[in-house]
Design a protein around this motif. Sequence first.
Motif, PDB file in Angstrom:
ATOM      1  N   CYS A 172      15.959  -7.013  19.136  1.00 47.92           N
ATOM      2  CA  CYS A 172      14.623  -7.483  19.518  1.00 47.92           C
ATOM      3  C   CYS A 172      14.021  -8.361  18.419  1.00 47.92           C
ATOM      4  N   ALA A 173      14.190  -7.940  17.165  1.00 41.91           N
ATOM      5  CA  ALA A 173      13.637  -8.710  16.050  1.00 41.91           C
ATOM      6  C   ALA A 173      14.292 -10.080  15.954  1.00 41.91           C
ATOM      7  N   ILE A 174      15.621 -10.104  16.047  1.00 44.06           N
ATOM      8  CA  ILE A 174      16.352 -11.366  15.872  1.00 44.06           C
ATOM      9  C   ILE A 174      16.084 -12.325  17.020  1.00 44.06           C
ATOM     10  N   PHE A 175      16.238 -11.843  18.267  1.00 47.41           N
ATOM     11  CA  PHE A 175      16.076 -12.750  19.399  1.00 47.41           C
ATOM     12  C   PHE A 175      14.613 -13.162  19.588  1.00 47.41           C
ATOM     13  N   GLY A 176      13.670 -12.267  19.275  1.00 49.02           N
ATOM     14  CA  GLY A 176      12.264 -12.665  19.312  1.00 49.02           C
ATOM     15  C   GLY A 176      11.992 -13.763  18.305  1.00 49.02           C
ATOM     16  N   GLY A 177      12.555 -13.611  17.090  1.00 47.57           N
ATOM     17  CA  GLY A 177      12.402 -14.643  16.068  1.00 47.57           C
ATOM     18  C   GLY A 177      13.026 -15.958  16.478  1.00 47.57           C
ATOM     19  N   HIS A 216      10.628   0.049  11.360  1.00 51.13           N
ATOM     20  CA  HIS A 216      10.151  -1.038  12.218  1.00 51.13           C
ATOM     21  C   HIS A 216       9.426  -2.112  11.403  1.00 51.13           C
ATOM     22  N   ALA A 217       8.832  -1.711  10.273  1.00 52.69           N
ATOM     23  CA  ALA A 217       8.252  -2.718   9.386  1.00 52.69           C
ATOM     24  C   ALA A 217       9.353  -3.629   8.854  1.00 52.69           C
ATOM     25  N   LEU A 218      10.502  -3.026   8.510  1.00 56.98           N
ATOM     26  CA  LEU A 218      11.644  -3.829   8.049  1.00 56.98           C
ATOM     27  C   LEU A 218      12.136  -4.747   9.164  1.00 56.98           C
ATOM     28  N   TYR A 219      12.162  -4.251  10.400  1.00 57.08           N
ATOM     29  CA  TYR A 219      12.585  -5.091  11.524  1.00 57.08           C
ATOM     30  C   TYR A 219      11.599  -6.238  11.728  1.00 57.08           C
ATOM     31  N   THR A 220      10.305  -5.966  11.502  1.00 54.79           N
ATOM     32  CA  THR A 220       9.300  -7.030  11.612  1.00 54.79           C
ATOM     33  C   THR A 220       9.537  -8.111  10.564  1.00 54.79           C
ATOM     34  N   VAL A 221       9.860  -7.694   9.337  1.00 51.14           N
ATOM     35  CA  VAL A 221      10.193  -8.657   8.285  1.00 51.14           C
ATOM     36  C   VAL A 221      11.397  -9.495   8.710  1.00 51.14           C
ATOM     37  N   LEU A 222      12.403  -8.833   9.303  1.00 49.83           N
ATOM     38  CA  LEU A 222      13.588  -9.544   9.778  1.00 49.83           C
ATOM     39  C   LEU A 222      13.215 -10.577  10.836  1.00 49.83           C
ATOM     40  N   GLY A 223      12.362 -10.184  11.781  1.00 52.81           N
ATOM     41  CA  GLY A 223      11.944 -11.111  12.827  1.00 52.81           C
ATOM     42  C   GLY A 223      11.188 -12.299  12.270  1.00 52.81           C
ATOM     43  N   ILE A 260       2.586  -4.243   7.108  1.00 54.56           N
ATOM     44  CA  ILE A 260       2.032  -2.925   6.772  1.00 54.56           C
ATOM     45  C   ILE A 260       1.563  -2.202   8.031  1.00 54.56           C
ATOM     46  N   GLY A 261       0.921  -2.961   8.950  1.00 53.17           N
ATOM     47  CA  GLY A 261       0.498  -2.354  10.212  1.00 53.17           C
ATOM     48  C   GLY A 261       1.666  -1.829  11.027  1.00 53.17           C
ATOM     49  N   ALA A 262       2.745  -2.583  11.071  1.00 50.36           N
ATOM     50  CA  ALA A 262       3.947  -2.135  11.778  1.00 50.36           C
ATOM     51  C   ALA A 262       4.485  -0.854  11.151  1.00 50.36           C
ATOM     52  N   GLY A 263       4.436  -0.761   9.814  1.00 46.15           N
ATOM     53  CA  GLY A 263       4.919   0.438   9.134  1.00 46.15           C
ATOM     54  C   GLY A 263       4.110   1.660   9.486  1.00 46.15           C
ATOM     55  N   PHE A 264       2.769   1.539   9.487  1.00 48.65           N
ATOM     56  CA  PHE A 264       1.925   2.688   9.793  1.00 48.65           C
ATOM     57  C   PHE A 264       1.995   3.095  11.261  1.00 48.65           C
ATOM     58  N   LEU A 265       2.146   2.122  12.162  1.00 50.16           N
ATOM     59  CA  LEU A 265       2.126   2.418  13.592  1.00 50.16           C
ATOM     60  C   LEU A 265       3.472   2.928  14.112  1.00 50.16           C
ATOM     61  N   PHE A 266       4.560   2.332  13.656  1.00 49.28           N
ATOM     62  CA  PHE A 266       5.866   2.654  14.237  1.00 49.28           C
ATOM     63  C   PHE A 266       6.885   3.143  13.211  1.00 49.28           C
ATOM     64  N   PHE A 319      11.043  -9.217  23.915  1.00 48.26           N
ATOM     65  CA  PHE A 319      11.736  -8.719  22.730  1.00 48.26           C
ATOM     66  C   PHE A 319      10.815  -7.973  21.758  1.00 48.26           C
ATOM     67  N   TRP A 320       9.751  -8.623  21.276  1.00 49.29           N
ATOM     68  CA  TRP A 320       8.961  -8.014  20.213  1.00 49.29           C
ATOM     69  C   TRP A 320       8.179  -6.790  20.667  1.00 49.29           C
ATOM     70  N   THR A 321       7.386  -6.907  21.731  1.00 50.63           N
ATOM     71  CA  THR A 321       6.552  -5.780  22.155  1.00 50.63           C
ATOM     72  C   THR A 321       7.377  -4.569  22.585  1.00 50.63           C
ATOM     73  N   PRO A 322       8.409  -4.725  23.437  1.00 52.70           N
ATOM     74  CA  PRO A 322       9.223  -3.544  23.780  1.00 52.70           C
ATOM     75  C   PRO A 322       9.946  -2.939  22.582  1.00 52.70           C
ATOM     76  N   GLY A 323      10.304  -3.763  21.599  1.00 58.05           N
ATOM     77  CA  GLY A 323      11.023  -3.255  20.433  1.00 58.05           C
ATOM     78  C   GLY A 323      10.119  -2.813  19.303  1.00 58.05           C
ATOM     79  N   HIS A 324       8.770  -2.821  19.541  1.00 57.31           N
ATOM     80  CA  HIS A 324       7.793  -2.468  18.511  1.00 57.31           C
ATOM     81  C   HIS A 324       7.955  -3.347  17.271  1.00 57.31           C
ATOM     82  N   ILE A 325       8.121  -4.642  17.515  1.00 56.82           N
ATOM     83  CA  ILE A 325       8.253  -5.637  16.457  1.00 56.82           C
ATOM     84  C   ILE A 325       7.058  -6.574  16.555  1.00 56.82           C
TER      85      ILE A 325
END
Length: 292
Positions: A119-124, A182-189, A172-178, A34-40
């Motif tokens: 990906c964010a939800i199910f990974g979490g 995707h940073a918001l999706y990371t926060v969700l996860g 912040i890293g997720a925001g700069f990279l993807f 979930f996380w790696t394929p979804g860039h989370i």
Amino acid sequence: MEELEKVIQRHQNFTKLSVALIYAVCVSIAVNIFWTPGHIYGSGITGLAQLLATLCNRWLPLTITIPLFYALFNLPLLVLAWKKIGRNFTIFTVAAVILSTVLMRILPNVQVKFDPIICAIFGGVFNGVGTGLALRNELSTGGLDILGIVLRKKTGKSVGTINIAFNLIIVIGAGFLFGWVHALYTVLGIFVNGRIIDALYTRNQKLQVIIVTSHPDRVIKVLQNEMRRGITIVHDVEGAYRHTPRTMLFTVISQYELPDFRTSMSNSDPYAFVSITEAKMIVGRFYQEHIY
């Protein structure tokens, strides 16, 4: 008696190893499917390992995998645990870290076409279930758990600030990279992961209990024998309907102790009126059993 204690200890060790395996399976599914394929990115050491693996693969002429970073980051923390916490704790934590590293390595990265939110939800969910079950069974998953226990033993304070700082770096890293979506999706996860852990690991959640009973002595004796909780007594309360004299008892328990409390009340006064509410803040002495 000694033989019985050995049997109980073997059962507890087997349970902890089984939970360590369940955690490893859950975190591997969360990261690889979930996380790696979804860039989370996940939280804590897992998220930091994902972040640095992405940076290496993108800008350095070498490939360092997430499992390798995960193991390398945990190694000094395991040494710290061995010195500062204890051998038994460290052995089971090493088992959880090794199993997680191996399963993240052998479980293939599935190139799924899920929406990043999925990906964010199910990974979490998967990571939260694994971590929550581990904590519920008094098992550490490594990472910031170790730092938190060491700091609590040394200063009496939690590792909350360090957790926030770590997760802020990851977001912040997720925001700069993807991108910042995707940073918001990371926060969700991370949020879903935390909520699932809270649902499973309830030892730190406090409940305020009010008991109105006709048998206060019996209730107090059972509660104090079976649960290490202080009780405040209010004498000479009266029911408004029948004007029957009662005694009111106040206490605070953890969510984790709720099944034991229900059993104690059933054994002492099954007809008592009991009101249970969430306690937002506890000021003063409240006994909190530390696992380590």
